[in-house]
Design an enzyme around this catalytic site. Sequence first.
Site, PDB file in Angstrom:
ATOM      1  N   SER A   1       0.823  -1.220   0.000  1.00 44.27           N
ATOM      2  CA  SER A   1       0.000   0.000   0.000  1.00 44.27           C
ATOM      3  C   SER A   1       0.853   1.264   0.000  1.00 44.27           C
ATOM      4  O   SER A   1       2.017   1.262   0.427  1.00 44.27           O
ATOM      5  CB  SER A   1      -0.916   0.006   1.227  1.00 44.27           C
ATOM      6  OG  SER A   1      -1.721  -1.150   1.246  1.00 44.27           O
TER       7      SER A   1
HETATM    8  N1  SAM Z   1      -0.937  -4.860   3.969  1.00 40.34           N
HETATM    9  C1  SAM Z   1      -0.193  -5.181   2.777  1.00 40.34           C
HETATM   10  C2  SAM Z   1       1.226  -4.711   2.833  1.00 40.34           C
HETATM   11  O1  SAM Z   1       1.627  -4.066   3.812  1.00 40.34           O
HETATM   12  O2  SAM Z   1       1.973  -5.035   1.896  1.00 40.34           O
HETATM   13  C3  SAM Z   1      -0.848  -4.697   1.517  1.00 40.34           C
HETATM   14  C4  SAM Z   1      -2.065  -5.433   1.227  1.00 40.34           C
HETATM   15  S1  SAM Z   1      -2.576  -5.538  -0.461  1.00 40.34           S
HETATM   16  C5  SAM Z   1      -3.132  -3.902  -0.760  1.00 40.34           C
HETATM   17  C6  SAM Z   1      -4.048  -6.523  -0.163  1.00 40.34           C
HETATM   18  C7  SAM Z   1      -3.763  -7.954   0.169  1.00 40.34           C
HETATM   19  O3  SAM Z   1      -4.980  -8.557   0.609  1.00 40.34           O
HETATM   20  C8  SAM Z   1      -3.285  -8.762  -1.025  1.00 40.34           C
HETATM   21  O4  SAM Z   1      -2.058  -9.367  -0.740  1.00 40.34           O
HETATM   22  C9  SAM Z   1      -4.394  -9.812  -1.208  1.00 40.34           C
HETATM   23  O5  SAM Z   1      -3.928 -11.057  -1.668  1.00 40.34           O
HETATM   24  C10 SAM Z   1      -4.951  -9.892   0.201  1.00 40.34           C
HETATM   25  N2  SAM Z   1      -6.304 -10.435   0.297  1.00 40.34           N
HETATM   26  C11 SAM Z   1      -7.369 -10.256  -0.523  1.00 40.34           C
HETATM   27  N3  SAM Z   1      -8.436 -10.944  -0.058  1.00 40.34           N
HETATM   28  C12 SAM Z   1      -8.036 -11.574   1.086  1.00 40.34           C
HETATM   29  C13 SAM Z   1      -8.669 -12.428   2.032  1.00 40.34           C
HETATM   30  N4  SAM Z   1      -9.943 -12.811   1.916  1.00 40.34           N
HETATM   31  N5  SAM Z   1      -7.945 -12.883   3.075  1.00 40.34           N
HETATM   32  C14 SAM Z   1      -6.646 -12.539   3.229  1.00 40.34           C
HETATM   33  N6  SAM Z   1      -5.987 -11.740   2.361  1.00 40.34           N
HETATM   34  C15 SAM Z   1      -6.679 -11.253   1.308  1.00 40.34           C
END
Ligand code: SAM
Length: 204
Positions: free
Chosen positions: A52
């Site tokens: 992010s």
């Molecule tokens: N917090 C992260 C970082 O510091 O790098 C960035 C997160 S990224 C914007 C969103 C993440 O949410 C992705 O890696 C995606 O695979 C994950 N995601 C999407 N749906 C999800 C779910 N149901 N459970 C867990 N992770 C999920």
Amino acid sequence: MVDTQLVPRGIRDEPVLLAMKKVQRHIFMPESTRSAAYEDRAVPIGEGQTISQPYMVAIMSELLELTGSEKVLEIGTGSGYQAAILGELAGDVYTIERVSALAESAGRTLESLGYKNVHVFAGDGTLGLEDKAPFDRIIITAAAPEIPAPLVNQLREGGILVVPVGERYSQVLLKGRKVRGEIVKESYTNCAFVPLIGEYGWKE
Ligand code: SAM
């Protein structure tokens, strides 16, 4: 990054600013995108996902009102960067990632940096982690169509939840506090996160 992107936009929480000075963002990124590590934007980390924007990490961390002792649940580990920031600011951090390759790589990075209070799980985070509940704080770092019901149940009374809610590619950042079992919401900035995919999120 802190002086040019976070402070001018109003991030004031001193522990958040210190954590964001301390934790190096580039360590959480693949070699191929590291040159963009301190730019003012989300950056690809592989598997179609992103780390992010630093400002989003900062404002979400600030909205959680952490004092150092809380048990926090993060949905969407991604690179592990936000989890490391939370690890600096809270007691214990449980973080769930749906893409197992990302969960493994984030777990390795966090371990190499010595974050013993950050625990990485692979799976559908919309279901939460029933056996570790209740949580004092919950942060969802992917875009939800609505707040997943299991996460409301797993948030402690009086606890805070921060989540981008809205359309698949455009949302509003919400802060919710659990009061008598219901989430009382306040809206913050517009944002654009990758979708939360799962049983209580978007379908694939
Ligand atoms: N917090 C992260 C970082 O510091 O790098 C960035 C997160 S990224 C914007 C969103 C993440 O949410 C992705 O890696 C995606 O695979 C994950 N995601 C999407 N749906 C999800 C779910 N149901 N459970 C867990 N992770 C999920």
